[in-house]
Design a protein around this motif. Structure first.
Motif, PDB file in Angstrom:
ATOM      1  N   LYS A 132       0.824  -1.211   0.000  1.00 36.55           N
ATOM      2  CA  LYS A 132       0.000   0.000   0.000  1.00 36.55           C
ATOM      3  C   LYS A 132       0.861   1.264   0.000  1.00 36.55           C
ATOM      4  CE  LYS A 132      -3.925  -2.229   2.201  1.00 36.55           C
ATOM      5  NZ  LYS A 132      -4.429  -2.728   0.962  1.00 36.55           N
ATOM      6  N   LEU A 133       1.968   1.236   0.732  1.00 36.00           N
ATOM      7  CA  LEU A 133       2.883   2.381   0.722  1.00 36.00           C
ATOM      8  C   LEU A 133       3.479   2.595  -0.664  1.00 36.00           C
ATOM      9  CD1 LEU A 133       4.907   2.074   4.050  1.00 36.00           C
ATOM     10  CD2 LEU A 133       3.454   3.970   3.361  1.00 36.00           C
ATOM     11  N   LEU A 134       3.872   1.515  -1.307  1.00 35.39           N
ATOM     12  CA  LEU A 134       4.441   1.625  -2.646  1.00 35.39           C
ATOM     13  C   LEU A 134       3.410   2.143  -3.640  1.00 35.39           C
ATOM     14  CD1 LEU A 134       6.509  -1.673  -2.738  1.00 35.39           C
ATOM     15  CD2 LEU A 134       7.400   0.654  -2.542  1.00 35.39           C
ATOM     16  N   GLU A 135       2.182   1.675  -3.510  1.00 30.88           N
ATOM     17  CA  GLU A 135       1.114   2.120  -4.407  1.00 30.88           C
ATOM     18  C   GLU A 135       0.817   3.603  -4.214  1.00 30.88           C
ATOM     19  OE1 GLU A 135      -3.665   1.470  -4.665  1.00 30.88           O
ATOM     20  OE2 GLU A 135      -2.434  -0.274  -4.170  1.00 30.88           O
ATOM     21  N   MET A 136       0.727   4.043  -2.971  1.00 31.93           N
ATOM     22  CA  MET A 136       0.421   5.453  -2.694  1.00 31.93           C
ATOM     23  C   MET A 136       1.555   6.381  -3.130  1.00 31.93           C
ATOM     24  SD  MET A 136      -2.612   5.507  -1.558  1.00 31.93           S
ATOM     25  CE  MET A 136      -2.789   7.147  -0.929  1.00 31.93           C
ATOM     26  N   ASN A 137       2.775   5.888  -3.134  1.00 28.94           N
ATOM     27  CA  ASN A 137       3.915   6.700  -3.557  1.00 28.94           C
ATOM     28  C   ASN A 137       4.245   6.520  -5.034  1.00 28.94           C
ATOM     29  OD1 ASN A 137       4.822   8.150  -1.160  1.00 28.94           O
ATOM     30  ND2 ASN A 137       5.003   6.096  -0.310  1.00 28.94           N
ATOM     31  N   LYS A 138       3.353   5.820  -5.742  1.00 26.06           N
ATOM     32  CA  LYS A 138       3.468   5.625  -7.187  1.00 26.06           C
ATOM     33  C   LYS A 138       4.802   5.009  -7.613  1.00 26.06           C
ATOM     34  CE  LYS A 138       0.266   9.393  -8.151  1.00 26.06           C
ATOM     35  NZ  LYS A 138      -0.300   9.489  -6.872  1.00 26.06           N
ATOM     36  N   VAL A 174      -2.075   4.989   5.507  1.00 22.91           N
ATOM     37  CA  VAL A 174      -1.174   5.219   4.383  1.00 22.91           C
ATOM     38  C   VAL A 174      -1.630   6.437   3.589  1.00 22.91           C
ATOM     39  CG1 VAL A 174      -0.391   4.246   2.188  1.00 22.91           C
ATOM     40  CG2 VAL A 174      -0.384   2.844   4.238  1.00 22.91           C
ATOM     41  N   THR A 175      -2.946   6.602   3.410  1.00 17.55           N
ATOM     42  CA  THR A 175      -3.473   7.753   2.687  1.00 17.55           C
ATOM     43  C   THR A 175      -3.117   9.046   3.402  1.00 17.55           C
ATOM     44  OG1 THR A 175      -5.284   6.421   1.855  1.00 17.55           O
ATOM     45  CG2 THR A 175      -5.556   8.807   1.754  1.00 17.55           C
ATOM     46  N   ARG A 176      -3.258   9.068   4.709  1.00 14.14           N
ATOM     47  CA  ARG A 176      -2.932  10.274   5.476  1.00 14.14           C
ATOM     48  C   ARG A 176      -1.436  10.576   5.378  1.00 14.14           C
ATOM     49  NH1 ARG A 176      -4.782  12.988  10.820  1.00 14.14           N
ATOM     50  NH2 ARG A 176      -6.663  12.926   9.607  1.00 14.14           N
ATOM     51  N   ALA A 177      -0.612   9.553   5.469  1.00 10.95           N
ATOM     52  CA  ALA A 177       0.835   9.760   5.396  1.00 10.95           C
ATOM     53  C   ALA A 177       1.245  10.189   3.994  1.00 10.95           C
ATOM     54  CB  ALA A 177       1.573   8.488   5.795  1.00 10.95           C
ATOM     55  N   ALA A 178       0.536   9.744   2.969  1.00 10.85           N
ATOM     56  CA  ALA A 178       0.884  10.129   1.604  1.00 10.85           C
ATOM     57  C   ALA A 178       0.548  11.585   1.349  1.00 10.85           C
ATOM     58  CB  ALA A 178       0.162   9.244   0.596  1.00 10.85           C
ATOM     59  N   GLY A 179      -0.463  12.119   2.031  1.00  7.94           N
ATOM     60  CA  GLY A 179      -0.838  13.518   1.862  1.00  7.94           C
ATOM     61  C   GLY A 179       0.193  14.461   2.437  1.00  7.94           C
TER      62      GLY A 179
END
Length: 182
Positions: A132-138, A174-179
């Protein structure tokens, strides 16, 4: 606390969270432990430990708070199973947000070797977070690169070792951290 955080006043949100947690750290009725690590890392406020300013950066207050709280062992997670009435207790690092925040805080405090060990421990304990971290960070996980062979590595992280942690919890975190670029 949430209002301060939404306004961008992360140091203030961290201070309010610390206060709320201090009122009842055993039960944590406000659920402060679910978000306090985020505000501690997002605050990025530094203090200098010496009086002379020699151009060096000071220690981050939020990162130092996370490391001190985890290493002190004063806060533990308590859960009473309603079906069996058994009482369960575990350390703070058994929550995914605190496990990863602890590794990041150690890194910010320039304790690299300990940070690497903490990150490995967090990834072993919560393997479902990495994809999920890899996906959110593209990050391109389909191809191979000179750094990582993702198609071979990622299947090892897609299984869930902890059935108590659901995908919605990880997705929200993960969404919050990606923002925010913590």
């Amino acid at each position: 606390m949430q209002t301060s955080g939404m306004s961008g006043c992360h140091p203030n949100a961290m201070a309010v969270g610390r206060y709320l947690l201090s009122l009842d750290p055993l039960r944590d009725p406000m659920g402060v432990l679910l978000i306090l690590d985020y505000y501690a890392l997002a605050s990025r406020r530094s203090v200098f430990l010496s009086d002379e300013d020699d151009g060096e950066e000071g220690a981050e207050v939020g990162a130092a708070f996370i490391v001190d709280l985890v290493e002190s062992g004063k806060i533990t997670i308590h859960y009473k199973d309603p079906l069996t009435s058994r009482h369960h207790m575990c350390p703070l690092l058994h929550m995914p947000n605190w496990a990863f925040a602890y590794a990041l805080a150690l890194n910010r405090l320039s304790r690299s070797d300990e940070a690497d060990e903490a990150l490995i421990d967090a990834m072993e304990r919560f393997p479902q977070v990495l994809p999920k971290l890899l996906e959110m960070n593209k990050v391109n996980v389909q191809g191979r690169s000179f750094q990582m062979d993702w198609p071979k590595v990622l299947p090892l992280f897609n299984h869930d070792l902890n059935p108590l942690i659901n995908d919605e919890t990880i997705e929200a975190r993960v969404t919050r951290a990606a923002g925010e670029h913590l």
